[in-house]
Design an enzyme around this catalytic site. Structure first.
Site, PDB file in Angstrom:
ATOM      1  N   LYS A 191     -28.334 -61.766  48.454  1.00 31.69           N
ATOM      2  CA  LYS A 191     -29.440 -62.086  46.826  1.00 31.69           C
ATOM      3  C   LYS A 191     -30.407 -62.791  46.800  1.00 31.69           C
ATOM      4  CE  LYS A 191     -29.765 -64.960  43.693  1.00 31.69           C
ATOM      5  NZ  LYS A 191     -30.988 -64.431  43.920  1.00 31.69           N
ATOM      6  N   CYS A 207     -42.608 -72.789  53.466  1.00 32.10           N
ATOM      7  CA  CYS A 207     -42.224 -74.302  52.426  1.00 32.10           C
ATOM      8  C   CYS A 207     -42.735 -75.459  53.533  1.00 32.10           C
ATOM      9  CB  CYS A 207     -40.538 -74.074  52.715  1.00 32.10           C
ATOM     10  SG  CYS A 207     -40.453 -73.486  54.441  1.00 32.10           S
ATOM     11  N   GLU A 239     -32.150 -74.612  54.076  1.00 31.16           N
ATOM     12  CA  GLU A 239     -33.443 -74.770  54.513  1.00 31.16           C
ATOM     13  C   GLU A 239     -34.283 -74.493  52.855  1.00 31.16           C
ATOM     14  OE1 GLU A 239     -34.734 -74.839  57.362  1.00 31.16           O
ATOM     15  OE2 GLU A 239     -33.553 -73.646  58.629  1.00 31.16           O
TER      16      GLU A 239
HETATM   17  P1  NAD Z   1     -35.775 -71.136  43.872  1.00 31.79           P
HETATM   18  O1  NAD Z   1     -34.212 -72.428  44.658  1.00 31.79           O
HETATM   19  O2  NAD Z   1     -35.557 -72.054  42.795  1.00 31.79           O
HETATM   20  O3  NAD Z   1     -34.535 -70.322  44.317  1.00 31.79           O
HETATM   21  C1  NAD Z   1     -34.177 -69.593  45.886  1.00 31.79           C
HETATM   22  C2  NAD Z   1     -32.970 -68.094  45.655  1.00 31.79           C
HETATM   23  O4  NAD Z   1     -31.634 -69.068  45.334  1.00 31.79           O
HETATM   24  C3  NAD Z   1     -33.647 -67.442  44.487  1.00 31.79           C
HETATM   25  O5  NAD Z   1     -32.816 -66.612  44.862  1.00 31.79           O
HETATM   26  C4  NAD Z   1     -32.512 -67.911  43.476  1.00 31.79           C
HETATM   27  O6  NAD Z   1     -32.503 -66.958  41.716  1.00 31.79           O
HETATM   28  C5  NAD Z   1     -31.870 -68.244  43.567  1.00 31.79           C
HETATM   29  N1  NAD Z   1     -31.539 -69.780  43.048  1.00 31.79           N
HETATM   30  C6  NAD Z   1     -32.260 -71.108  42.219  1.00 31.79           C
HETATM   31  N2  NAD Z   1     -30.882 -72.022  41.896  1.00 31.79           N
HETATM   32  C7  NAD Z   1     -29.969 -71.426  42.313  1.00 31.79           C
HETATM   33  C8  NAD Z   1     -28.366 -71.852  42.350  1.00 31.79           C
HETATM   34  N3  NAD Z   1     -27.839 -73.520  41.552  1.00 31.79           N
HETATM   35  N4  NAD Z   1     -27.427 -71.433  43.184  1.00 31.79           N
HETATM   36  C9  NAD Z   1     -27.708 -69.870  43.871  1.00 31.79           C
HETATM   37  N5  NAD Z   1     -28.736 -70.059  44.009  1.00 31.79           N
HETATM   38  C10 NAD Z   1     -30.040 -70.091  43.905  1.00 31.79           C
HETATM   39  O7  NAD Z   1     -36.493 -71.283  44.706  1.00 31.79           O
HETATM   40  P2  NAD Z   1     -37.946 -70.635  44.979  1.00 31.79           P
HETATM   41  O8  NAD Z   1     -39.012 -71.237  43.777  1.00 31.79           O
HETATM   42  O9  NAD Z   1     -37.966 -69.207  44.947  1.00 31.79           O
HETATM   43  O10 NAD Z   1     -38.231 -70.600  46.198  1.00 31.79           O
HETATM   44  C11 NAD Z   1     -39.604 -72.051  46.673  1.00 31.79           C
HETATM   45  C12 NAD Z   1     -38.706 -73.050  47.368  1.00 31.79           C
HETATM   46  O11 NAD Z   1     -37.819 -72.559  48.458  1.00 31.79           O
HETATM   47  C13 NAD Z   1     -39.604 -74.156  47.474  1.00 31.79           C
HETATM   48  O12 NAD Z   1     -39.011 -74.928  47.503  1.00 31.79           O
HETATM   49  C14 NAD Z   1     -39.704 -74.297  49.006  1.00 31.79           C
HETATM   50  O13 NAD Z   1     -40.618 -75.237  49.942  1.00 31.79           O
HETATM   51  C15 NAD Z   1     -38.604 -73.580  49.791  1.00 31.79           C
HETATM   52  N6  NAD Z   1     -38.488 -73.132  50.796  1.00 31.79           N
HETATM   53  C16 NAD Z   1     -37.952 -73.048  51.864  1.00 31.79           C
HETATM   54  C17 NAD Z   1     -37.746 -72.789  53.436  1.00 31.79           C
HETATM   55  C18 NAD Z   1     -37.091 -73.096  54.259  1.00 31.79           C
HETATM   56  O14 NAD Z   1     -36.941 -72.954  55.368  1.00 31.79           O
HETATM   57  N7  NAD Z   1     -37.472 -74.892  54.407  1.00 31.79           N
HETATM   58  C19 NAD Z   1     -38.504 -71.258  53.078  1.00 31.79           C
HETATM   59  C20 NAD Z   1     -39.317 -70.927  52.458  1.00 31.79           C
HETATM   60  C21 NAD Z   1     -39.162 -71.526  50.304  1.00 31.79           C
END
Ligand code: NAD
Length: 494
Positions: free
Chosen positions: A186, A294, A260
């Site tokens: 997804k 991140c 992550e």
């Molecule tokens: P987000 O959590 O809003 O969304 C990430 C993904 O998860 C999207 O595909 C979204 O549709 C889905 N999603 C959101 N809520 C969900 C739920 N309750 N159940 C299942 N799926 C869900 O994050 P974002 O704003 O898209 O990305 C930015 C964040 O990601 C930042 O906090 C960043 O630090 C983190 N990030 C972490 C890493 C890592 O490797 N640690 C890498 C990249 C980004």
């Protein structure tokens, strides 16, 4: 500024499920807008719960097939994965272009991360699994023999964010596919167009039906997928808030999960740093991808003895970065992913000012841009570690330069965070820096640079996540150990 040809909108009308392109269950669509021009650049079907049901059923059937993917010898899977890597390479330029169009990543970075990483990871994990395929025979202590093998964990739900969509997708897909798992991917709503190239490459490579399925959608579809009874394992990258909800759901279901999540990593600049020699690598550790990674080191810890000099060097670096069209290879800072994201980051800049921070570079939208979600890289001085901008993940090009007295205080400040994902130490003496790095409580720390090498585990501690990706450690979440106890020879010890 870019003139994106919006007459050539990237449009898809079908979903890739069960090895075929088929009509979506619903009629809703996801419209993708460019953060560069704010114009529509593509449209895809919005997957719904019925699409997730179909995708999980296809992945389940492919996994449960006794003659199927998970039961093939690893070398046979590796042949297909090599073809998959080659098909991705053939689409590499288009992959990089689509990512840049969707999220504003500078094109040179998209070519490295988004086009370069996926084939590399497929080959790396195929090699690892092929080298260790088969059963290990252990002579038992109680007379019998144990046959120990690693089995694929099953159907994997892979949920990824928009910031580095392709590399993050393949941190999951490459080890999962090599291990013999089947997958429902997804992608994030902001970056769906590149995921369709993955599906096209998988189909062209001959991945068997159901081994990879792609359902674009938002958090509701993601949440439905996480809790789906046909899923065996969840691998999630995204925000800590979403990760917390997913961890709770998986805890209730006793479903293995890798998370992550967010970060607020520290760059510890030591008093013997060679500033001039460090700035290029420092950019890579702090402001890459428009501040939307991140692990970026967004707290800069500077010794009081050289505080002013370090603030000046970092401010000069920020001011020197070319802001502009991310499709131009000379651009260092492109737009943020969305209007909402820019507003969020601007809210943090206002908060930083209201809490007494002094802006020494940036702080506003750059002049001369009447379209796109651009923001100047912004440096705050005179900030301590208790400020909101030092504690919360901003996910934009905003750095806080925090003073410290000695090495012990630097380590204490670095460790005073709810996160523990990345970090770095900068010094003319790499051994001294490595010793400080050992004391920083974080999953990864760089010395005089920060690069995620595929051979070594990457991931966080504390609220930055659970589990590891990359390295052999990134394979094991997709495998479960299986033991077969063979009896002792007749008349042997019981
Ligand atoms: P987000 O959590 O809003 O969304 C990430 C993904 O998860 C999207 O595909 C979204 O549709 C889905 N999603 C959101 N809520 C969900 C739920 N309750 N159940 C299942 N799926 C869900 O994050 P974002 O704003 O898209 O990305 C930015 C964040 O990601 C930042 O906090 C960043 O630090 C983190 N990030 C972490 C890493 C890592 O490797 N640690 C890498 C990249 C980004």
């Amino acid at each position: 500024m870019t003139t994106i040809d919006t007459t050539n909108s990237i449009d898809y009308g079908q979903l890739y499920i069960g090895g075929a392109w088929s009509a979506p269950a619903g009629t809703d669509v996801i419209e993708v807008r460019s953060p560069i021009t704010e114009e529509r650049i593509g449209v895809v079907p919005r997957g719904n719960e019925a699409d997730v049901d179909a995708a999980v059923a296809a992945a389940r059937a492919a996994f449960d097939d006794p003659e199927g993917w998970g039961n093939w010898p690893a070398a046979r899977r590796a042949e297909i994965l090599e073809r998959f890597a080659a098909e991705l390479e053939a689409r590499g330029e288009e992959t990089a272009r689509r990512v840049t169009l969707q999220n504003g990543m500078p094109i040179w970075l998209a070519q490295q991360f988004e086009a370069g990483f996926p084939p590399l990871l497929l080959r790396y994990y195929s090699g690892l699994v092929t080298a260790a395929d088969g059963e290990e025979i252990r002579q038992g202590m109680l007379g019998g023999t144990a046959l120990v093998s690693k089995q694929p964990v099953g159907v994997v739900a892979a949920i990824v964010p928009w910031n580095v969509p392709q590399a993050i997708t393949f941190l999951k897909l490459a080890p999962a596919l090599a291990a013999g798992c089947t997958i429902v991917l997804k992608p994030a709503e902001e970056t769906v167009l590149d995921a369709f190239l993955v599906a096209e490459a998988a189909a062209a490579a001959g991945l068997p039906p159901g081994v990879l399925n792609v359902v674009p959608g938002g958090r509701e579809v993601g949440a439905y997928l996480v809790e789906h009874p046909g899923v065996d394992k969840v691998s999630f990258t995204g925000s800590t808030a979403a990760g917390r909800w997913i961890a709770e759901a998986c805890g209730r279901l006793l479903r293995p999960v890798t998370l992550e999540l967010g970060g607020k990593s520290a760059a510890v600049v030591l008093d013997d740093v060679d500033l001039a020699a460090s700035m290029e690598a420092f950019f890579g550790a702090t402001l890459l991808n428009n501040g939307q990674i991140c692990w970026l080191n967004t707290r800069i810890l500077a010794p009081r003895s050289r505080y002013g000099e370090i603030v000046d060097a970092i401010s000069d670096l920020a001011k020197s970065l070319t802001i502009g069209d991310p499709l131009d290879p000379n651009t260092k800072i492109g737009p943020l992913v969305s209007e909402r994201q820019r507003e969020r980051v601007e809210g943090y800049i206002a908060k930083g000012k209201s809490e007494g921070g002094r802006i020494t570079a940036g702080g506003t939208r750059p002049a001369g841009f009447d379209r796109g979600w651009f923001l100047e890289p912004t440096i705050f001085a005179d900030v301590d570690n208790s400020a909101t901008i030092s504690r919360e993940e901003i996910f934009g090009p905003v750095l806080s330069v925090i003073p410290y007295a000695d090495d012990a205080e630097a380590v204490a400040i670095a460790n005073d965070s709810i996160y523990g994902l990345g970090g770095s130490v900068w010094s003319s003496d790499p051994d001294r820096a490595a010793n400080i790095a050992r004391r920083v409580r974080s999953g990864t720390v760089g010395v005089n640079h920060y690069v995620n090498d595929p051979v070594a585990p990457f991931g966080g501690i504390k609220q930055s996540g659970l589990g590891r990706e990359l390295g052999p450690e990134g394979l094991s979440p997709f495998q479960v150990h299986k033991t077969i106890y063979l009896p002792p020879p007749a008349g042997g010890v019981q």
